[in-house]
Scaffold this active site. Sequence first.
Site, mmCIF file in Angstrom:
data_model
loop_
_atom_site.group_PDB
_atom_site.id
_atom_site.type_symbol
_atom_site.label_atom_id
_atom_site.label_comp_id
_atom_site.label_asym_id
_atom_site.label_seq_id
_atom_site.Cartn_x
_atom_site.Cartn_y
_atom_site.Cartn_z
ATOM 1 N N SER A 211 0.752 -1.294 0.028
ATOM 2 C CA SER A 211 -0.280 0.171 -0.031
ATOM 3 C C SER A 211 1.198 1.088 -0.197
ATOM 4 O O SER A 211 0.357 2.369 -0.185
ATOM 5 C CB SER A 211 -0.916 0.253 1.004
ATOM 6 O OG SER A 211 -0.250 0.303 2.621
ATOM 7 N N LYS B 232 1.363 4.624 6.689
ATOM 8 C CA LYS B 232 0.404 5.556 6.178
ATOM 9 C C LYS B 232 0.521 7.152 6.374
ATOM 10 O O LYS B 232 1.161 7.131 7.216
ATOM 11 C CB LYS B 232 -1.296 5.798 5.911
ATOM 12 C CG LYS B 232 -2.362 4.105 6.139
ATOM 13 C CD LYS B 232 -2.336 3.330 4.823
ATOM 14 C CE LYS B 232 -2.664 2.453 5.312
ATOM 15 N NZ LYS B 232 -2.569 1.493 4.187
#
Length: 143
Positions: free
Chosen positions: A60, A97
């Site tokens: 990701s 993230k």
Amino acid sequence: MVSVLGPIASGGEPLPLYSFRVPAGFPSPAADHMEQQISLDELFDIRAPHMYLVRIDGDSMQGAGIFDGDLVVVDRSIEARHGHIVIAAVNAEPVCKRLQKIGQQVALLSENRRYAPRYILEGDELLIWGVVTFSVRSHDPCA
């Protein structure tokens, strides 16, 4: 998903630092160009116990140059701001993230279009465990 490996011990062995950049083509003799000794502690600005290592699981964050299996150096002493890549826990689930703060809205963004932003909603618990300062990747195909 991330795996916390633990704190970083300071006081590593100094390694040679050469004064030239190595082209990705023909080799160049290096012995005449050694500039100084440098430690990885200095290079990564490691200040244990504020620093720790995390192994990244998944794709990701590949748009930010962080790939599955990479190690990231995390600094707990940096206050996380908009745009930082962070190690966080959302409802006790650890993630790596990019932090987005716009007004009162907080989101955790992936750096891969296949993954939607994770907006922090009322009732969610968000804990920032630290800011990613470096990533380390092995290029050994046998590792």
